[in-house]
Write an enzyme that holds these catalytic residues in place. Structure first.
Site, PDB file in Angstrom:
ATOM      1  N   ASP A  29       0.944  -1.445   0.237  1.00 13.77           N
ATOM      2  CA  ASP A  29       0.027   0.080  -0.057  1.00 13.77           C
ATOM      3  C   ASP A  29       1.009   1.274   0.290  1.00 13.77           C
ATOM      4  O   ASP A  29       2.104   1.257   0.558  1.00 13.77           O
ATOM      5  CB  ASP A  29      -0.909   0.171   1.033  1.00 13.77           C
ATOM      6  CG  ASP A  29      -2.035   0.902   1.055  1.00 13.77           C
ATOM      7  OD1 ASP A  29      -1.498   2.468   1.075  1.00 13.77           O
ATOM      8  OD2 ASP A  29      -3.318   0.469   0.641  1.00 13.77           O
ATOM      9  N   ILE A  30       0.250   2.131  -1.139  1.00 14.03           N
ATOM     10  CA  ILE A  30       1.581   3.634  -1.377  1.00 14.03           C
ATOM     11  C   ILE A  30       1.243   4.376   0.308  1.00 14.03           C
ATOM     12  O   ILE A  30       2.494   4.700   0.826  1.00 14.03           O
ATOM     13  CB  ILE A  30       0.700   3.889  -2.590  1.00 14.03           C
ATOM     14  CG1 ILE A  30       1.582   4.803  -2.672  1.00 14.03           C
ATOM     15  CG2 ILE A  30      -0.543   4.581  -2.212  1.00 14.03           C
ATOM     16  CD1 ILE A  30       3.350   4.034  -3.486  1.00 14.03           C
ATOM     17  N   GLU A  88     -12.286   3.698  -1.101  1.00 14.57           N
ATOM     18  CA  GLU A  88     -11.961   4.267  -1.834  1.00 14.57           C
ATOM     19  C   GLU A  88     -11.376   3.949  -3.468  1.00 14.57           C
ATOM     20  O   GLU A  88     -11.815   4.182  -4.430  1.00 14.57           O
ATOM     21  CB  GLU A  88     -10.276   4.425  -0.856  1.00 14.57           C
ATOM     22  CG  GLU A  88      -9.459   5.665  -2.012  1.00 14.57           C
ATOM     23  CD  GLU A  88      -7.774   5.911  -1.700  1.00 14.57           C
ATOM     24  OE1 GLU A  88      -7.661   5.636  -0.343  1.00 14.57           O
ATOM     25  OE2 GLU A  88      -6.883   5.899  -2.165  1.00 14.57           O
ATOM     26  N   HIS A  93     -10.430  -5.651  -2.780  1.00 15.46           N
ATOM     27  CA  HIS A  93      -8.893  -5.620  -1.871  1.00 15.46           C
ATOM     28  C   HIS A  93      -9.033  -6.257  -0.396  1.00 15.46           C
ATOM     29  O   HIS A  93     -10.002  -4.674  -0.111  1.00 15.46           O
ATOM     30  CB  HIS A  93      -8.258  -4.415  -2.303  1.00 15.46           C
ATOM     31  CG  HIS A  93      -8.560  -2.895  -1.601  1.00 15.46           C
ATOM     32  ND1 HIS A  93      -9.449  -2.519  -2.748  1.00 15.46           N
ATOM     33  CD2 HIS A  93      -8.171  -2.344  -1.321  1.00 15.46           C
ATOM     34  CE1 HIS A  93      -9.788  -1.291  -2.286  1.00 15.46           C
ATOM     35  NE2 HIS A  93      -9.255  -0.943  -1.145  1.00 15.46           N
ATOM     36  N   HIS A  95      -6.444  -5.830   3.090  1.00 17.70           N
ATOM     37  CA  HIS A  95      -5.627  -4.781   3.042  1.00 17.70           C
ATOM     38  C   HIS A  95      -4.293  -6.342   3.989  1.00 17.70           C
ATOM     39  O   HIS A  95      -5.501  -6.930   4.958  1.00 17.70           O
ATOM     40  CB  HIS A  95      -6.095  -3.970   4.549  1.00 17.70           C
ATOM     41  CG  HIS A  95      -6.381  -2.450   3.616  1.00 17.70           C
ATOM     42  ND1 HIS A  95      -5.418  -1.591   3.163  1.00 17.70           N
ATOM     43  CD2 HIS A  95      -8.012  -2.979   2.874  1.00 17.70           C
ATOM     44  CE1 HIS A  95      -6.296  -0.632   2.269  1.00 17.70           C
ATOM     45  NE2 HIS A  95      -7.679  -1.394   2.351  1.00 17.70           N
TER      46      HIS A  95
END
Ligand code: 5GP
Length: 130
Positions: A29-30, A88, A93, A95
């Site tokens: 994750d960025i 978002e 996805h 996490h």
């Protein structure tokens, strides 16, 4: 219009890749909550995780397990936390977040910053444990 995650899968947007197979892709994750915060996605572009068919959804968890085992060898933690938000990015996805306390997986807190070099090294270290 494809999602940002499909662009990542296709290599049109760069990412710090952790793992990939025929059906799934994992990358850092960025805007991480913790060092090692990783996203696991299906390659098939499906917005809502519970719209994924049973077989693909089950396989996603097994793929996430393999990734989580590698992350926890590089980032010591009590547990690999697992969360689904999807508020978002409209591409399902999971996490995976290394946690020691419940506060480590508080998505409202300020995200960590790492340099490109730090992200690259972390991804390489995790890949070496797959
Ligand atoms: P959610 O949809 O689960 O609420 O949050 C989306 C997550 O994707 C966020 O944690 C955000 O930092 C991450 N994210 C959004 N865009 C990118 C991107 O371009 N690259 C990476 N690596 N992560 C992203």
């Amino acid at each position: 219009m494809s999602t940002i995650f499909t662009k990542i899968i296709n290599g049109d947007v760069p990412s710090y890749k952790i793992a990939e197979d025929e059906n799934y892709f994992a990358f850092l994750d960025i805007n991480p909550l913790a060092k090692g915060h990783t996203l696991v996605i299906p390659k098939k572009e499906i917005n809502y995780i519970f719209d994924i068919d049973d077989k693909l959804l089950g396989g996603m968890l097994v793929f996430a397990k393999k990734v989580a085992r590698a992350v926890e060898q590089v980032v010591p933690c009590k547990r690999m936390g697992i969360t689904v938000l999807g508020l978002e990015v409209p591409h399902a996805h999971i996490h995976l977040v290394p946690i020691n306390t419940i506060f480590d997986i508080d998505f409202s807190k300020e995200k960590l910053k790492f340099t490109t070099g730090e992200f690259e090294k972390l991804a390489a270290d995790i890949r070496a444990h797959l």
